[in-house]
Design an enzyme around this catalytic site. Structure first.
Site, PDB file in Angstrom:
ATOM      1  N   ASP A 170       0.776  -1.241   0.000  1.00  0.00           N
ATOM      2  CA  ASP A 170       0.000   0.000   0.000  1.00  0.00           C
ATOM      3  C   ASP A 170       0.807   1.291   0.000  1.00  0.00           C
ATOM      4  OD1 ASP A 170      -1.304  -2.222   1.005  1.00  0.00           O
ATOM      5  OD2 ASP A 170      -1.942  -1.259   2.855  1.00  0.00           O
ATOM      6  N   GLU A 405       5.111  -7.588  12.110  1.00  0.00           N
ATOM      7  CA  GLU A 405       4.577  -7.377  10.758  1.00  0.00           C
ATOM      8  C   GLU A 405       5.733  -7.049   9.804  1.00  0.00           C
ATOM      9  OE1 GLU A 405       1.770  -4.196  10.841  1.00  0.00           O
ATOM     10  OE2 GLU A 405       1.108  -4.482   8.774  1.00  0.00           O
TER      11      GLU A 405
HETATM   12  C1  GLC Z   1      -1.459  -3.872   5.404  1.00  0.00           C
HETATM   13  C2  GLC Z   1      -0.600  -4.418   4.291  1.00  0.00           C
HETATM   14  C3  GLC Z   1      -1.443  -5.363   3.417  1.00  0.00           C
HETATM   15  C4  GLC Z   1      -2.050  -6.443   4.291  1.00  0.00           C
HETATM   16  C5  GLC Z   1      -2.870  -5.830   5.427  1.00  0.00           C
HETATM   17  C6  GLC Z   1      -3.340  -6.871   6.439  1.00  0.00           C
HETATM   18  O1  GLC Z   1      -2.450  -3.048   4.918  1.00  0.00           O
HETATM   19  O2  GLC Z   1      -0.062  -3.405   3.535  1.00  0.00           O
HETATM   20  O3  GLC Z   1      -0.646  -5.945   2.431  1.00  0.00           O
HETATM   21  O4  GLC Z   1      -2.856  -7.289   3.545  1.00  0.00           O
HETATM   22  O5  GLC Z   1      -2.061  -4.916   6.128  1.00  0.00           O
HETATM   23  O6  GLC Z   1      -2.254  -7.573   6.953  1.00  0.00           O
END
Ligand code: GLC
Length: 450
Positions: A170, A405
């Site tokens: 994103d 993460e």
């Molecule tokens: C964030 C990441 C995306 C992922 C989401 C849930 O928005 O950029 O890739 O799917 O988190 O983990």
């Protein structure tokens, strides 16, 4: 460090994030079911709990739209912790929405056929999973068909994304210019309050301006009533992303194997593969930089921003071996962090470039899923030495710092949300799949190849 203890901890992360029929990506920050997360998560489960792996994907496909689109979020249960919420997407503006379940109105990287193929391969008794695969096949096929019917906007074999959230990465600097140039006009954006920064420091998250543009795009799609043709004409964000298309290409290769297994017609899938490979060469390969770049289809220009995804076609078996050799050398020189003798990681962005930020997501940190894709790709080409180093560093980061993460490329620091599901599931995949190699490493012996 004990291998069994890390595996146990990883399973615990998944267990704690299990919501009864799907797995949330993390305890607080992401309380719903995310599409590509679920694919990665199912790959982890496929090694030790096939039932959960299948349930995970079946739950996700409950949110599939009538036109085949697999949405990026399925809202199975209400939560006050996430914005935009189910009601903010207003998907009932479209007749194509599923009707009986709430979802977002955009998609995410299509890793699911790959997850299904992993489930099949890892099942000891294939009979247990064949029924599931045969039930899911038509849905998988229609999710790929959606992409080619509506997003292959120039009929070239590449698929366009209409929102940074669709790309999965994103907040990548690749999107900075496009977002910056979006003029907010003719659309009324209702006042909103971000919730992500309730759980994670804002220095690790996208800027308010980027967030405003994210929401603007959603309002635009709502104005188009989620009509894909209209959106592709009007959206200022329309990109052929290297990462998304690499994941799709790999998923097509796996879908082809699934179709052959089920004795289904393979012609259509073969066509996607053939055209996709050609389009990577013609549109995404950049001779000047000797790497793959995403392409801004709205402005008709190449996005020459060096990120880890410039090498991701390795994961999809797109380049020939000589090109892979050069790409891997570039990965090491443009991204020279953690470059010790035994361990290597792939940060998302080159630290010499504008917009680099070692703490902000997709703008420098190391992610386990990008490490994993490059790792898998290198293994498939026989570059076991570098693959092994990436695998080792992934294990080391997690065992030393936790199931974050993402991870800082410069300091020993985990970032974003802790107890993140795909960090756990992909670690499980690495430790089960190449078990002997890591067994030796854990016991202090260095084995030459994986
Ligand atoms: C964030 C990441 C995306 C992922 C989401 C849930 O928005 O950029 O890739 O799917 O988190 O983990």
């Amino acid at each position: 460090m004990d291998k069994n203890i890390i595996i146990k901890k990883a399973k615990k992360v998944l267990e704690n994030n299990w919501m009864g029929h799907f797995t949330k990506p993390s305890p607080k920050l992401y309380p719903h079911q995310w599409s590509w997360d679920s694919g990665f998560i199912a790959i982890g489960y496929s090694h030790f709990d096939l039932k959960k792996a299948m349930t995970e994907l079946n739950s996700l496909f409950k949110g599939q739209w009538k036109n085949g689109m697999l949405p990026h979020i399925v809202f199975h249960k209400p939560s006050n912790d996430y914005f935009p919420d189910a009601k903010d997407w207003e998907i009932d503006l479209s007749d194509e929405a599923p009707g009986d379940i709430q979802t977002s109105g955009i998609t995410q990287p299509p890793i699911h056929a790959t997850a299904v193929w992993n489930i099949y391969n890892n099942a000891e008794d294939k009979k247990d999973v064949l029924q599931f695969i045969s039930n899911l096949f038509t849905k998988l096929l229609s999710s790929h068909r959606f992409l080619y019917n509506f997003r292959d906007v120039e009929d070239k074999g590449l698929v366009a994304n209409i929102h940074p959230w669709e790309t999965g990465i994103d907040n990548s600097p690749k999107w900075d210019m496009i977002l910056k140039n979006i003029a907010i006009e003719n659309i009324n954006i209702p006042p909103f309050k971000r919730k992500d920064i309730n759980f994670v420091s804002s220095e690790e998250r996208p800027s308010d301006d980027a967030y405003l543009k994210f929401i603007y795009l959603i309002e635009l799609f709502k104005q188009c009533k989620y009509d894909q043709k209209k959106i592709c004409k009007e959206s200022p964000f329309l990109v052929y992303d290297v990462l998304f298309n690499s994941i799709l290409h790999k998923a097509n290769l796996d879908l082809l194997k699934i179709a052959a297994l089920l004795k289904e017609d393979t012609k259509e899938i073969e066509g996607w593969i053939e055209r996709g490979k050609k389009a990577f060469e013609e549109i995404l390969w950049c001779d000047k930089d000797s790497m793959y770049h995403s392409y801004d289809q709205a402005q008709h220009k190449t996005i020459r921003v060096h990120t880890a995804s410039c090498a991701l076609p390795i994961y999809a078996s797109i380049p020939d071996k000589e090109r892979v050799f050069n790409l891997k050398e570039q990965l090491l020189t443009t991204c020279p962090f953690h470059q010790e003798n035994v361990c290597v990681s792939i940060p998302t962005y080159d630290k010499t470039q504008e917009g680099y930020d070692p703490a902000n997501y997709w703008r420098g940190p190391i992610w386990v899923n990008t490490n994993w894709m490059i790792y898998k790709g290198l293994l498939s080409y026989g570059f076991e030495d570098l693959a092994g180093k990436i695998g080792l560093n992934t294990i080391r980061l997690i065992s030393e710092l936790g199931f974050w993460e993402y991870f800082s490329p410069t300091e020993k620091r985990g970032l974003g949300s802790n107890n993140f599901s795909w960090t756990a599931s992909l670690l499980i995949d690495i430790l089960y799949k190449e078990a002997d190699y890591y067994e030796n490493w854990f016991s202090g012996e260095v084995s030459k190849s994986i």
